[in-house]
Design a protein around this motif. Sequence first.
Motif, mmCIF file in Angstrom:
data_model
loop_
_atom_site.group_PDB
_atom_site.id
_atom_site.type_symbol
_atom_site.label_atom_id
_atom_site.label_comp_id
_atom_site.label_asym_id
_atom_site.label_seq_id
_atom_site.Cartn_x
_atom_site.Cartn_y
_atom_site.Cartn_z
ATOM 1 N N SER A 14 0.739 -1.383 -0.049
ATOM 2 C CA SER A 14 -0.041 -0.011 0.041
ATOM 3 C C SER A 14 0.804 1.204 0.044
ATOM 4 N N SER A 89 -2.839 -5.348 0.560
ATOM 5 C CA SER A 89 -4.204 -4.637 1.037
ATOM 6 C C SER A 89 -4.743 -3.693 -0.020
ATOM 7 N N VAL A 144 3.989 -4.438 9.966
ATOM 8 C CA VAL A 144 3.264 -3.214 9.714
ATOM 9 C C VAL A 144 3.528 -2.852 8.215
ATOM 10 N N GLY A 145 2.275 -2.644 7.587
ATOM 11 C CA GLY A 145 2.229 -2.265 6.317
ATOM 12 C C GLY A 145 1.531 -1.010 5.945
ATOM 13 N N SER A 148 -2.625 -2.700 6.035
ATOM 14 C CA SER A 148 -2.811 -3.567 7.076
ATOM 15 C C SER A 148 -1.662 -3.949 7.993
ATOM 16 N N THR A 149 -1.758 -4.703 9.149
ATOM 17 C CA THR A 149 -0.695 -5.056 10.092
ATOM 18 C C THR A 149 -1.125 -6.681 10.328
ATOM 19 N N SER A 164 -4.779 -10.598 10.537
ATOM 20 C CA SER A 164 -4.646 -9.400 9.961
ATOM 21 C C SER A 164 -5.725 -8.320 10.251
ATOM 22 N N LYS A 166 -7.103 -4.299 9.512
ATOM 23 C CA LYS A 166 -6.885 -3.399 8.836
ATOM 24 C C LYS A 166 -6.478 -2.030 9.340
ATOM 25 N N GLY A 168 -2.979 0.046 9.014
ATOM 26 C CA GLY A 168 -1.940 0.400 8.523
ATOM 27 C C GLY A 168 -1.403 1.741 8.420
ATOM 28 N N THR A 169 -0.316 2.164 8.150
ATOM 29 C CA THR A 169 0.342 3.454 8.162
ATOM 30 C C THR A 169 -0.290 4.408 7.205
ATOM 31 N N GLY A 205 8.844 -4.607 8.812
ATOM 32 C CA GLY A 205 8.407 -3.433 7.928
ATOM 33 C C GLY A 205 9.558 -2.398 7.929
ATOM 34 N N ALA A 260 3.156 4.537 12.084
ATOM 35 C CA ALA A 260 3.808 3.062 12.171
ATOM 36 C C ALA A 260 4.286 2.800 13.828
#
Length: 301
Positions: A14, A89, A144-145, A148-149, A164, A166, A168-169, A205, A260
């Motif tokens: 993402s 994601s 961490v994405g 999502s994480t 998972s 929803k 995320g950064t 990440g 993050a």
Amino acid sequence: MLTIKKYAAIDIGSNAVRLLISNIIEQKGKPVQFKKNSLVRVPIRLGTDVFLRDKISKENTQRILDTMLAFRLLMKSHKVVKYKACATSAMRESVNGQQVADLVKAQSGISIDIIGGEEEAAIIAATDLHTYIDNSKTYLYVDVGGGSTEFTVIHQGTSVTSKSFKIGTVRLLNDIVKKEAWQELEQWIHTNAELYDKIEVIGSGGNINKIFKISGKALGKPLTYFYLTSYYHILQSYSYEERITELDLNQDRADVIIPAMRIYLSAMKWSGAKNIYVPKIGLADGIIKSVYFNTVSSNTQ
């Protein structure tokens, strides 16, 4: 006898798109070795498109196409024999995600698998974690994405449960993570952490890797909750521009690094962990291992 082959993993996230090329070193009577050869990262922030407007824009569709064509040439130059491309994601939630994947296939020849959050967690768990962890301990693995994480509880060297979320950064940056999502995550961590006397966190990440590099710690040594909290407050005291000019962060890192850290710190707080280990592995590493061990489908170059 020694044989060396090159495999590649493409991670379409993402926040960024990555190409990892690894040497697969096989020697009779010895375990196979996976050695990173090249890593290319392109900051195409698909999440901003998708999480705000539900689809990948024309501009970013073209950037993805250009990037995949470049990756195809790089894999050819490196003489990669097998590869796998996974999208996470942003592309799986985009109304035109499959359309973009089909376009990439038609124009570059690269097949993209749009994977779910649980599959993403399973591929990440396929990484060589056992070389970094103590099998007598319990860990909460946090990847961490942007969209999502993925969380995995590892007890005595075995993955016990994964989920998972929803959170995320890029979602946090655009203020689109609901309070209920945080509450669900907190409850999940509490429920799983209370089963064990003590738990440590493993973080993966790009953001935690950057923080670890800045810390100057030796590989294998953990960052403390106190250090992470202190650095979090330091980052917040700087403007976005100052993080780039004075802290020497890339422009696509300078904004997402704060959300993050919020995720990592929350995971540590709710699990009661005092330390976070940073082995510098992630989805791309898991893809390489999964391709080698044939636990996922792959493509030949």
